[in-house]
Write a protein that holds these residues in place. Structure first.
Motif, PDB file in Angstrom:
ATOM      1  N   ARG A   4      18.656  35.853   9.536  1.00 40.01           N
ATOM      2  CA  ARG A   4      19.068  34.559   9.554  1.00 40.01           C
ATOM      3  C   ARG A   4      18.073  33.449   9.006  1.00 40.01           C
ATOM      4  NH1 ARG A   4      23.141  32.226  12.353  1.00 40.01           N
ATOM      5  NH2 ARG A   4      23.704  34.138  13.369  1.00 40.01           N
ATOM      6  N   GLY A   5      18.474  32.699   7.990  1.00 40.43           N
ATOM      7  CA  GLY A   5      17.743  31.358   7.246  1.00 40.43           C
ATOM      8  C   GLY A   5      16.537  32.058   6.488  1.00 40.43           C
ATOM      9  N   GLU A   6      16.806  33.457   6.390  1.00 37.88           N
ATOM     10  CA  GLU A   6      15.611  34.023   5.260  1.00 37.88           C
ATOM     11  C   GLU A   6      15.891  34.129   3.848  1.00 37.88           C
ATOM     12  OE1 GLU A   6      12.715  35.415   6.504  1.00 37.88           O
ATOM     13  OE2 GLU A   6      12.909  35.338   8.752  1.00 37.88           O
ATOM     14  N   ASP A   7      14.929  34.119   3.066  1.00 36.83           N
ATOM     15  CA  ASP A   7      14.931  34.241   1.766  1.00 36.83           C
ATOM     16  C   ASP A   7      14.900  35.817   1.466  1.00 36.83           C
ATOM     17  OD1 ASP A   7      15.031  33.909  -1.146  1.00 36.83           O
ATOM     18  OD2 ASP A   7      13.045  32.874  -1.344  1.00 36.83           O
ATOM     19  N   VAL A   8      16.088  36.271   1.015  1.00 37.23           N
ATOM     20  CA  VAL A   8      16.263  37.898   0.983  1.00 37.23           C
ATOM     21  C   VAL A   8      16.381  38.188  -0.356  1.00 37.23           C
ATOM     22  CG1 VAL A   8      17.681  39.810   1.560  1.00 37.23           C
ATOM     23  CG2 VAL A   8      17.470  38.020   3.324  1.00 37.23           C
ATOM     24  N   TYR A   9      15.469  39.427  -0.731  1.00 39.28           N
ATOM     25  CA  TYR A   9      15.316  40.163  -1.965  1.00 39.28           C
ATOM     26  C   TYR A   9      15.819  41.476  -1.847  1.00 39.28           C
ATOM     27  CZ  TYR A   9      12.782  35.870  -3.588  1.00 39.28           C
ATOM     28  OH  TYR A   9      12.684  34.643  -3.753  1.00 39.28           O
ATOM     29  N   ILE A  10      16.716  41.788  -2.525  1.00 41.45           N
ATOM     30  CA  ILE A  10      17.452  43.250  -2.686  1.00 41.45           C
ATOM     31  C   ILE A  10      17.186  43.937  -3.937  1.00 41.45           C
ATOM     32  CG2 ILE A  10      19.247  44.607  -2.281  1.00 41.45           C
ATOM     33  CD1 ILE A  10      20.614  42.265  -0.863  1.00 41.45           C
ATOM     34  N   LEU A  28      26.346  45.349  -3.860  1.00 47.10           N
ATOM     35  CA  LEU A  28      27.341  44.479  -3.687  1.00 47.10           C
ATOM     36  C   LEU A  28      27.474  44.464  -2.097  1.00 47.10           C
ATOM     37  CD1 LEU A  28      29.919  45.355  -6.386  1.00 47.10           C
ATOM     38  CD2 LEU A  28      28.410  43.251  -6.364  1.00 47.10           C
ATOM     39  N   ILE A  29      27.594  45.570  -1.263  1.00 44.82           N
ATOM     40  CA  ILE A  29      27.587  45.435   0.146  1.00 44.82           C
ATOM     41  C   ILE A  29      26.516  45.064   0.727  1.00 44.82           C
ATOM     42  CG2 ILE A  29      28.074  47.104   2.085  1.00 44.82           C
ATOM     43  CD1 ILE A  29      29.686  48.786   0.073  1.00 44.82           C
ATOM     44  N   MET A  30      25.093  45.564   0.321  1.00 44.14           N
ATOM     45  CA  MET A  30      23.981  44.832   0.750  1.00 44.14           C
ATOM     46  C   MET A  30      24.079  43.370   0.748  1.00 44.14           C
ATOM     47  SD  MET A  30      21.099  47.488  -0.107  1.00 44.14           S
ATOM     48  CE  MET A  30      19.858  46.747   0.699  1.00 44.14           C
ATOM     49  N   ILE A  31      24.314  42.861  -0.288  1.00 43.19           N
ATOM     50  CA  ILE A  31      24.326  41.532  -0.568  1.00 43.19           C
ATOM     51  C   ILE A  31      25.253  40.818   0.333  1.00 43.19           C
ATOM     52  CG2 ILE A  31      25.010  39.470  -2.131  1.00 43.19           C
ATOM     53  CD1 ILE A  31      24.173  41.354  -4.613  1.00 43.19           C
ATOM     54  N   LEU A  45      32.177  41.719 -15.727  1.00 47.29           N
ATOM     55  CA  LEU A  45      32.941  42.046 -14.514  1.00 47.29           C
ATOM     56  C   LEU A  45      31.839  42.340 -13.444  1.00 47.29           C
ATOM     57  CD1 LEU A  45      35.441  42.937 -12.856  1.00 47.29           C
ATOM     58  CD2 LEU A  45      35.203  45.286 -13.884  1.00 47.29           C
ATOM     59  N   VAL A  46      30.803  42.989 -13.889  1.00 47.60           N
ATOM     60  CA  VAL A  46      29.656  43.206 -13.006  1.00 47.60           C
ATOM     61  C   VAL A  46      29.009  41.724 -12.593  1.00 47.60           C
ATOM     62  CG1 VAL A  46      27.339  43.927 -12.670  1.00 47.60           C
ATOM     63  CG2 VAL A  46      29.161  45.684 -13.756  1.00 47.60           C
ATOM     64  N   ALA A  47      28.804  40.898 -13.502  1.00 46.29           N
ATOM     65  CA  ALA A  47      28.386  39.559 -13.064  1.00 46.29           C
ATOM     66  C   ALA A  47      29.261  38.806 -12.104  1.00 46.29           C
ATOM     67  CB  ALA A  47      28.209  38.632 -14.343  1.00 46.29           C
ATOM     68  N   ALA A  78      30.083  38.787  -4.327  1.00 48.04           N
ATOM     69  CA  ALA A  78      29.559  39.498  -3.086  1.00 48.04           C
ATOM     70  C   ALA A  78      28.491  38.453  -2.550  1.00 48.04           C
ATOM     71  CB  ALA A  78      28.697  40.773  -3.611  1.00 48.04           C
ATOM     72  N   GLY A  79      27.982  37.462  -3.049  1.00 44.59           N
ATOM     73  CA  GLY A  79      27.199  36.402  -2.444  1.00 44.59           C
ATOM     74  C   GLY A  79      25.820  36.341  -3.051  1.00 44.59           C
ATOM     75  N   ALA A  80      25.593  36.582  -4.079  1.00 45.74           N
ATOM     76  CA  ALA A  80      24.277  36.487  -4.790  1.00 45.74           C
ATOM     77  C   ALA A  80      24.125  35.241  -5.350  1.00 45.74           C
ATOM     78  CB  ALA A  80      23.918  37.550  -6.067  1.00 45.74           C
ATOM     79  N   ASP A  81      22.836  34.531  -4.809  1.00 43.89           N
ATOM     80  CA  ASP A  81      22.273  33.230  -5.359  1.00 43.89           C
ATOM     81  C   ASP A  81      21.554  33.305  -6.504  1.00 43.89           C
ATOM     82  OD1 ASP A  81      23.787  31.518  -3.105  1.00 43.89           O
ATOM     83  OD2 ASP A  81      22.381  33.140  -1.926  1.00 43.89           O
ATOM     84  N   HIS A  82      21.038  34.316  -6.819  1.00 43.69           N
ATOM     85  CA  HIS A  82      20.143  34.424  -8.096  1.00 43.69           C
ATOM     86  C   HIS A  82      19.921  35.776  -8.488  1.00 43.69           C
ATOM     87  CE1 HIS A  82      15.424  33.911  -9.091  1.00 43.69           C
ATOM     88  NE2 HIS A  82      16.297  33.870 -10.147  1.00 43.69           N
TER      89      HIS A  82
END
Length: 318
Positions: free
Chosen positions: A49-55, A71-74, A111-113, A119-123
């Motif tokens: 919650r509220g974190e900057d997450v890098y996968i 995609l599921i992790m994002i 399509l991947v993009a 999925a919700g990726a911001d960057h």
């Protein structure tokens, strides 16, 4: 660094571990498994919650499974109220399907993009995209890092008589990459023009440039079955090259690639660790590794702190 979490998918955990160590961080806890019907299950084991997450997840191995896992992790992080989710994809999946080159062909990279965005990726942070226009397939920021500074450093430190070498592109598409490296090393470059009858099968090759009594360095962004490389090395030897080295960013090395490298006249094959290479290195002593985890770690640090990453386009972090 506060408010940051790094998670790894199952495609390349060693690289994720190196990145986390470089940043003096612990890897985030996540449970990845498959149900008996092969569906992917993801459980994030700590609060984001509220974190900057890098996968960190590379497009290699079982590409479709690993892409779905990413995609599921994002999505899992996004709906658990993460402030920002960045997908770090060292080797972008489906990057070669970036244009409609024949009728009824898909543009799978687009399509991947779309899937990553939905999925919700911001960057997105990636490395040496096969075609740089893929950045335009996204409506979110994409940082396409380059392995070139690390390649230049490797050539200067490890190749004998590099001042006399010739940088060679195995096809016309890589001419820009090769001229950039040749200019920075202040050496000559050459080009191999190839004609294909069909995918993964080369018909004929023509060398443009002089490699007589010089060390030839073949440079490309990815090597898959290595058929082109084997033929290119043969062509360079016939043209009088002293030694032939190959440098790739993404060493996919699928199918008969390793046996082709062993049979070829190539002295050594230098690849980065955007894709796991331990198994291939055990089979083929010609394969050498460039570690790009410091570049990814520095990109993550700079992104998190709101700094510019353009320094990394021309420098290797110390």
């Amino acid at each position: 660094m506060p408010n940051i979490k790094i998670f790894s998918g199952s495609s390349h955990m060693d690289l994720a571990r190196l990145v986390a160590e470089r940043l003096n961080m612990e890897m985030g806890r996540v449970k990845l498994r498959k149900f008996s019907n092969k569906e992917t299950s993801v459980e994030v084991g700590e609060s984001v919650r509220g974190e900057d997450v890098y996968i960190i997840q590379s497009g290699c191995g079982d590409i479709n499974d690993n892409l779905m896992e990413l995609l599921i992790m994002i999505n899992a992080c996004k709906i658990a109220s993460a402030a920002r989710v960045t997908a770090v994809i060292p080797c972008f999946p489906y990057a070669r399907q970036d244009k409609k080159d024949k009728s009824r062909a898909p543009i799978s990279a687009k399509l991947v993009a779309n899937m990553l965005s939905v999925a919700g990726a911001d960057h997105i942070i990636t490395m040496d995209l096969h075609a740089s226009q893929i950045q335009g397939f996204f409506d979110i920021p994409v940082d396409n890092l380059f392995a070139e500074p690390a390649v230049l450093k490797y050539i200067r430190e490890n190749l004998p008589d590099w001042e006399q070498c010739v940088i060679v592109s195995p096809d016309a598409g890589g001419a820009k990459r090769v001229t950039s490296i040749a200019d920075q090393l202040n050496v000559e470059f050459a080009l191999i023009h190839k004609e294909r009858k069909k995918a993964n099968e080369v018909d004929s090759m023509v060398l443009v440039g002089n490699v007589t009594d010089k060390v030839a360095v073949l440079v490309d962004d990815m090597a898959d079955t290595c058929g082109t490389m084997k033929l290119a090395a043969k062509k360079l030897n016939e043209a009088g090259a002293k030694e032939v080295y190959c440098i790739f960013t993404h060493g996919i090395l699928s199918g008969p690639a390793v046996s082709r490298l062993m049979e070829s006249e190539i002295k050594s094959v230098i690849v980065t660790n955007t894709i796991p290479q331990e198994d291939k290195m055990a089979q083929c002593p010609k394969i050498k590794l460039i570690d790009i985890s410091p570049i990814l770690a520095e990109a993550i640090r700079r992104t998190h702190n709101g700094e510019s990453v353009s320094y990394l386009f021309s420098h290797v972090p110390l």
